[in-house]
Design a protein around this motif. Structure first.
Motif, PDB file in Angstrom:
ATOM      1  N   ALA A 392      45.153  38.422  42.182  1.00 49.95           N
ATOM      2  CA  ALA A 392      44.497  39.118  41.073  1.00 49.95           C
ATOM      3  C   ALA A 392      43.349  39.980  41.574  1.00 49.95           C
ATOM      4  O   ALA A 392      43.147  41.110  41.103  1.00 49.95           O
ATOM      5  N   GLU A 393      42.583  39.472  42.532  1.00 53.05           N
ATOM      6  CA  GLU A 393      41.499  40.276  43.105  1.00 53.05           C
ATOM      7  C   GLU A 393      42.049  41.502  43.830  1.00 53.05           C
ATOM      8  O   GLU A 393      41.493  42.610  43.717  1.00 53.05           O
ATOM      9  N   LEU A 394      43.143  41.333  44.566  1.00 51.16           N
ATOM     10  CA  LEU A 394      43.746  42.480  45.253  1.00 51.16           C
ATOM     11  C   LEU A 394      44.264  43.508  44.243  1.00 51.16           C
ATOM     12  O   LEU A 394      44.098  44.726  44.440  1.00 51.16           O
ATOM     13  N   ALA A 395      44.908  43.031  43.168  1.00 50.41           N
ATOM     14  CA  ALA A 395      45.377  43.958  42.141  1.00 50.41           C
ATOM     15  C   ALA A 395      44.215  44.676  41.467  1.00 50.41           C
ATOM     16  O   ALA A 395      44.313  45.868  41.141  1.00 50.41           O
ATOM     17  N   ALA A 396      43.095  43.971  41.278  1.00 51.98           N
ATOM     18  CA  ALA A 396      41.913  44.612  40.694  1.00 51.98           C
ATOM     19  C   ALA A 396      41.363  45.694  41.620  1.00 51.98           C
ATOM     20  O   ALA A 396      40.926  46.758  41.156  1.00 51.98           O
ATOM     21  N   ASP A 397      41.377  45.431  42.931  1.00 52.16           N
ATOM     22  CA  ASP A 397      40.913  46.460  43.882  1.00 52.16           C
ATOM     23  C   ASP A 397      41.791  47.706  43.811  1.00 52.16           C
ATOM     24  O   ASP A 397      41.283  48.839  43.822  1.00 52.16           O
ATOM     25  N   ARG A 417      49.155  52.353  35.596  1.00 55.95           N
ATOM     26  CA  ARG A 417      49.772  51.417  34.655  1.00 55.95           C
ATOM     27  C   ARG A 417      50.415  50.246  35.378  1.00 55.95           C
ATOM     28  O   ARG A 417      50.371  49.110  34.891  1.00 55.95           O
ATOM     29  N   GLY A 418      51.039  50.507  36.544  1.00 59.46           N
ATOM     30  CA  GLY A 418      51.634  49.414  37.306  1.00 59.46           C
ATOM     31  C   GLY A 418      50.601  48.427  37.802  1.00 59.46           C
ATOM     32  O   GLY A 418      50.807  47.206  37.749  1.00 59.46           O
ATOM     33  N   SER A 419      49.450  48.941  38.286  1.00 55.47           N
ATOM     34  CA  SER A 419      48.384  48.046  38.749  1.00 55.47           C
ATOM     35  C   SER A 419      47.820  47.232  37.599  1.00 55.47           C
ATOM     36  O   SER A 419      47.556  46.030  37.739  1.00 55.47           O
ATOM     37  N   ALA A 420      47.628  47.881  36.440  1.00 51.21           N
ATOM     38  CA  ALA A 420      47.107  47.151  35.284  1.00 51.21           C
ATOM     39  C   ALA A 420      48.097  46.094  34.807  1.00 51.21           C
ATOM     40  O   ALA A 420      47.709  44.968  34.460  1.00 51.21           O
ATOM     41  N   GLN A 421      49.364  46.427  34.803  1.00 51.57           N
ATOM     42  CA  GLN A 421      50.374  45.454  34.383  1.00 51.57           C
ATOM     43  C   GLN A 421      50.476  44.303  35.386  1.00 51.57           C
ATOM     44  O   GLN A 421      50.630  43.146  34.993  1.00 51.57           O
ATOM     45  N   ASN A 422      50.378  44.612  36.674  1.00 49.48           N
ATOM     46  CA  ASN A 422      50.394  43.562  37.690  1.00 49.48           C
ATOM     47  C   ASN A 422      49.204  42.626  37.517  1.00 49.48           C
ATOM     48  O   ASN A 422      49.339  41.395  37.597  1.00 49.48           O
ATOM     49  N   LEU A 423      48.031  43.206  37.246  1.00 53.35           N
ATOM     50  CA  LEU A 423      46.849  42.373  37.018  1.00 53.35           C
ATOM     51  C   LEU A 423      47.019  41.504  35.788  1.00 53.35           C
ATOM     52  O   LEU A 423      46.666  40.317  35.793  1.00 53.35           O
ATOM     53  N   GLU A 424      47.570  42.066  34.732  1.00 54.61           N
ATOM     54  CA  GLU A 424      47.786  41.293  33.507  1.00 54.61           C
ATOM     55  C   GLU A 424      48.761  40.140  33.752  1.00 54.61           C
ATOM     56  O   GLU A 424      48.543  39.019  33.279  1.00 54.61           O
ATOM     57  N   ASN A 425      49.830  40.382  34.509  1.00 54.51           N
ATOM     58  CA  ASN A 425      50.796  39.317  34.815  1.00 54.51           C
ATOM     59  C   ASN A 425      50.158  38.194  35.615  1.00 54.51           C
ATOM     60  O   ASN A 425      50.392  37.009  35.351  1.00 54.51           O
ATOM     61  N   LEU A 426      49.362  38.558  36.600  1.00 55.41           N
ATOM     62  CA  LEU A 426      48.708  37.545  37.433  1.00 55.41           C
ATOM     63  C   LEU A 426      47.715  36.720  36.625  1.00 55.41           C
ATOM     64  O   LEU A 426      47.631  35.499  36.776  1.00 55.41           O
ATOM     65  N   LEU A 427      46.952  37.392  35.755  1.00 54.67           N
ATOM     66  CA  LEU A 427      45.977  36.655  34.952  1.00 54.67           C
ATOM     67  C   LEU A 427      46.664  35.759  33.925  1.00 54.67           C
ATOM     68  O   LEU A 427      46.138  34.694  33.574  1.00 54.67           O
ATOM     69  N   ASP A 428      47.825  36.175  33.431  1.00 50.34           N
ATOM     70  CA  ASP A 428      48.549  35.319  32.489  1.00 50.34           C
ATOM     71  C   ASP A 428      49.028  34.031  33.144  1.00 50.34           C
ATOM     72  O   ASP A 428      49.042  32.968  32.506  1.00 50.34           O
ATOM     73  N   VAL A 429      49.425  34.100  34.407  1.00 54.59           N
ATOM     74  CA  VAL A 429      49.891  32.905  35.124  1.00 54.59           C
ATOM     75  C   VAL A 429      48.718  32.044  35.563  1.00 54.59           C
ATOM     76  O   VAL A 429      48.797  30.814  35.576  1.00 54.59           O
ATOM     77  N   LEU A 430      47.613  32.677  35.906  1.00 54.61           N
ATOM     78  CA  LEU A 430      46.441  31.946  36.400  1.00 54.61           C
ATOM     79  C   LEU A 430      45.833  31.093  35.292  1.00 54.61           C
ATOM     80  O   LEU A 430      45.934  31.425  34.105  1.00 54.61           O
ATOM     81  N   ASN A 431      45.199  30.003  35.702  1.00 55.05           N
ATOM     82  CA  ASN A 431      44.528  29.125  34.747  1.00 55.05           C
ATOM     83  C   ASN A 431      43.504  29.920  33.943  1.00 55.05           C
ATOM     84  O   ASN A 431      42.698  30.657  34.485  1.00 55.05           O
ATOM     85  N   GLN A 432      43.563  29.755  32.609  1.00 55.19           N
ATOM     86  CA  GLN A 432      42.698  30.541  31.742  1.00 55.19           C
ATOM     87  C   GLN A 432      41.218  30.210  31.923  1.00 55.19           C
ATOM     88  O   GLN A 432      40.351  31.007  31.543  1.00 55.19           O
ATOM     89  N   LYS A 433      40.911  29.054  32.489  1.00 57.31           N
ATOM     90  CA  LYS A 433      39.517  28.671  32.718  1.00 57.31           C
ATOM     91  C   LYS A 433      39.005  29.110  34.079  1.00 57.31           C
ATOM     92  O   LYS A 433      37.851  28.820  34.429  1.00 57.31           O
ATOM     93  N   HIS A 434      39.821  29.773  34.845  1.00 53.68           N
ATOM     94  CA  HIS A 434      39.388  30.215  36.171  1.00 53.68           C
ATOM     95  C   HIS A 434      38.309  31.290  36.018  1.00 53.68           C
ATOM     96  O   HIS A 434      38.373  32.143  35.125  1.00 53.68           O
ATOM     97  N   PRO A 435      37.292  31.278  36.899  1.00 55.43           N
ATOM     98  CA  PRO A 435      36.205  32.270  36.779  1.00 55.43           C
ATOM     99  C   PRO A 435      36.683  33.712  36.879  1.00 55.43           C
ATOM    100  O   PRO A 435      36.045  34.615  36.318  1.00 55.43           O
ATOM    101  N   VAL A 436      37.776  33.943  37.572  1.00 57.31           N
ATOM    102  CA  VAL A 436      38.257  35.316  37.735  1.00 57.31           C
ATOM    103  C   VAL A 436      38.712  35.898  36.397  1.00 57.31           C
ATOM    104  O   VAL A 436      38.643  37.117  36.190  1.00 57.31           O
TER     105      VAL A 436
END
Length: 743
Positions: A392-397, A417-436
């Protein structure tokens, strides 16, 4: 050749436009009026009526009913009009043109209501050759015509001036409406519409500049088509050179995309999949799937997805086998140094698994369902959170770089749009309580909101294209995709629980005599000559390549039934099974064997070449998974034993439900037997709307058939008294018989 034809067509169209413009610019010939004005007919009719009524009035009110008086009276008004015009046509000289023209001109000049400009023009045209130039009648008619022209012209200019947001189409419509209502004759059109035509040209020129500016900013074919639609709406029937520029811009964009499609991408594909997927969607959007080059590119993309997914599966299964061996050795180890060394090796393998998952996210994409599923199965919660937070950090960069560049090109927009969608996919899988989560979602709120809006639009569009629920399967949906032999690339979510990895089976050093599924003594001496009758290892054996798991093992070591439901992590359960198996657990007892059912499914729409494209073992696993999902049984109750040619014959083993499955099932919904599963498969093959035919295997089941009770793999143990006794002579007494019994 196609380019030359397009250029020739454009040249021909341009020449045709020039001819039409020249014809329109030519002066209109004035129509010559040869019949007397309507005023003359009206006057003759009124005079005849008055004469007849005056004659009859002399004899009282009842004279109109007297036939003799009516015969003596002047002729009927309509007859009088006809006689007058006949006499006039026979001898025009009897008419006093000077008096008539003056009288008609006076009547026309004083008339206001219902008078048309064409009526005045026709009267002037009729008397123009009958009276000398400068005659008073012509002067009166010309003054009346000039007054009407000025009045119409001023009213039209005022209407155009007060028009809100004038466009060429609106101005043109106003002019044509005035032409129809006032009946402007062609010879007076230039005088009436001169100022309004000039205003129309100004509005068209201004609108043309605006649309040319929009066209210069339009970088894609949909944007160019949108400009064309707006130009068509604003200009309507008004001709403009903007249409030619739009056609040329669209042609250049299409040629550029086709050239890029051929020269930019290597064949076969190499590198990460997301850039290829973005390019495929771009080509589909701009060129359309009816383009042969686009269809070929999309087909190559799907094949590449299959290859990457198969590679990921092979790598993870190899690492899983290594990890299982290391855990088995660690369990048997006693020395601390050996245990420490094995722990270090286990950590290295776990890191290698984590690296493979990370490569899968980068190479295949975070949106791929198979990558997400394998990450949940193979990684611990801590490793899973670490991997997805780093990605997620790499996609944000990447997204930050694209936002800072602010490149207006379509390709840059696709990357953003691809980078934003990739970031959204990663954040959806990641724990919602994660600081990122909070950090990145607040930083890229606008970009993620755009992704969510696009997903909602796609979801609404997919609702309209979904097929209604078919017979034999609830919730079955189909996607509007082109036919592709590589059905394995269509990864679909499954409603069944995640398949549990089973034990690796009998070890190579295990004595054959201890395997209850082994071939009976003397069975190997029989020579089978059938072309498609080949021996394949059974459930207790290893797969041919030794790299993929034997996922359909019906029994766990020790004779206990394997359940399809579990609470522990599936990878951990698989490791525990392998520990027990490698520690020398007893083989299943003969009386605990499940009542297996073996059948052959013949697929006539594919060949073995298609099977070899993704390796035979991958085909077996995916084939069994698709059939199990279609009939609604756990994955562990279905196994592909053999894949043979002619066209493709798939030998499938169907197992009875496990003991735990029977215990945990309710009386209302008991588990189905193997025979019931077989019958369900037969019924679904006959139903075009079944889950089986609408699933992954659907495109290849056109003429598929299934046969029961043909076991050519030796998976079901054969009694010693069947084939051996039927085809061999009784064993000889003595040493030979003793040696055979000992073997």
């Amino acid at each position: 050749m196609d380019e030359l034809r397009e250029q020739a067509a454009l040249m021909l169209a341009g020449a045709t436009v020039d001819v039409v413009r020249a014809r329109r610019a030519a002066p209109k010939e004035r129509k010559k009026v040869t019949y007397p004005p309507v005023v003359v007919r009206s006057c003759v009719l009124v005079q005849a009526l008055l004469r007849r009524r005056g004659f009859l009035k002399q004899f009282g009110s009842g004279a109109i009913n007297d036939e003799d008086l009516r015969d003596m009276a002047p002729p009927d008004p309509l007859v009088a009009v006809a006689l007058y015009f006949c006499r006039r046509a026979r001898n025009p000289r009897f008419v006093d043109i000077d008096r008539e023209s003056t009288f008609v001109a006076g009547v026309v000049s004083n008339k206001t209501a219902g008078l048309k400009m064409s009526d005045v023009s026709d009267v002037a045209s009729f008397y123009e050759d009958l009276v000398p130039p400068g005659h008073i009648s012509l002067t009166i008619l010309q003054e009346k015509l000039d007054a009407m022209v000025v009045t119409t012209q001023e009213a039209l200019q005022e209407e155009i001036r007060l028009m809100e947001d004038p466009t060429p189409a609106k101005v043109k419509a106003t002019i044509e409406q005035c032409r129809r209502e006032v009946f402007v004759p062609p010879e007076q059109a230039d005088r009436v519409f001169s100022e309004s035509s000039r205003r129309l040209a100004e509005v068209a020129e201004e609108a043309g500049r605006q649309f040319m500016h929009e066209l210069n900013r339009a970088a894609t074919i949909p944007e160019i088509d949108a400009v064309r639609i707006r130009v068509k709406t604003n200009f309507g029937p008004v001709d403009t050179p903007v249409f030619e520029q739009i056609s040329m811009a669209r042609l250049r964009r299409s040629q550029y995309l086709e050239m890029e499609l051929e020269t930019r991408w290597s064949r076969p594909f190499a590198g990460p999949l997301p850039p290829h997927s973005r390019a495929a969607r771009r080509y589909e959007l701009e060129l359309g799937l009816d383009n042969d080059k686009v269809r070929s590119f999309v087909l190559e993309e799907k094949r590449y997805v299959t290859a990457l997914e198969a590679g990921l599966e092979v790598q993870l299964e190899k690492l899983k086998d290594q990890l299982g061996v290391l855990h088995a050795k660690r369990k048997d180890a006693r020395a601390k140094s050996i245990i420490a060394d094995l722990d270090e090796q286990i950590s290295e393998v776990n890191l290698e698994i984590q690296k493979v998952i990370e490569d899968g996210i980068v190479q295949i994409g975070s949106a791929n369902e198979k990558v997400s599923q394998r990450a949940r199965e193979r990684l611990s919660p801590e490793a899973h959170s670490t991997v997805y937070s780093i990605q997620a950090e790499l996609a944000a960069d990447e997204l930050r770089i694209e936002v800072q560049r602010n490149d207006p090109s379509p390709e840059a927009g696709d990357r953003r749009r691809g980078s934003a969608q990739n970031l959204e996919n990663l954040l959806d899988v990641l724990n919602q309580k994660h600081p990122v989560q909070q950090k990145l979602r607040s930083e890229f709120a606008q970009e993620l909101a755009d992704v969510a809006a696009a997903r909602e639009v796609a979801r609404q569009a997919s609702k309209q294209s979904l097929v209604s629920e078919p017979k034999g399967g609830a919730g079955v949906q189909t996607r509007d995709l082109p036919f592709d032999d590589d059905f394995m690339s269509l990864a679909k979510p499954s409603a069944q629980p995640v398949p549990r990895p089973t034990s690796a089976g009998r070890t190579e050093s295990e004595p054959e005599g201890e395997d209850p599924w082994a071939m009976p003594s003397g069975f190997s001496e029989i020579a089978f000559k059938a072309e498609d009758f080949s021996l394949v290892p059974g459930r207790a054996g290893r797969l041919a390549n030794g790299g993929l798991p034997d996922e359909l093992n019906g029994l766990a070591p020790g004779g206990s039934a394997v359940s399809d439901e579990f609470d522990m992590d599936p990878f951990t359960v698989g490791l525990l099974d392998s520990f027990v198996d490698r520690s020398g657990a007893a083989a299943p007892q003969q009386d605990e064997e499940p009542k297996d059912l073996t059948a052959i499914l013949t697929l006539t729409d594919i060949t073995m070449d298609f099977v070899k494209q993704q390796t035979e073992e991958v085909f077996k696993i995916k084939f069994a998974r698709s059939v199990a999902e279609a009939v609604g049984v756990p994955r562990t109750r279905m196994k592909v034993l053999d894949v043979a040619k002619g066209s493709v014959k798939v030998t499938v083993a169907m197992y009875e439900p496990s003991a735990r499955e029977v215990e945990e099932s309710s009386l209302v919904n008991p588990p189905r037997s193997a025979q019931q599963v077989y019958n369900d498969i037969m019924d679904q093959l006959k139903d075009a709307g079944s889950r089986l035919r609408l699933g992954e295997l659907g495109p290849f089941l056109g003429e598929a058939t299934i046969e029961q009770g043909i076991a050519n793999s030796g998976v079901c143990k054969m009694p010693h008294s069947s084939v051996a006794t039927a085809f061999l002579a009784p064993p000889l007494a003595g040493a030979r018989a003793g040696s055979r019994s000992a073997g």
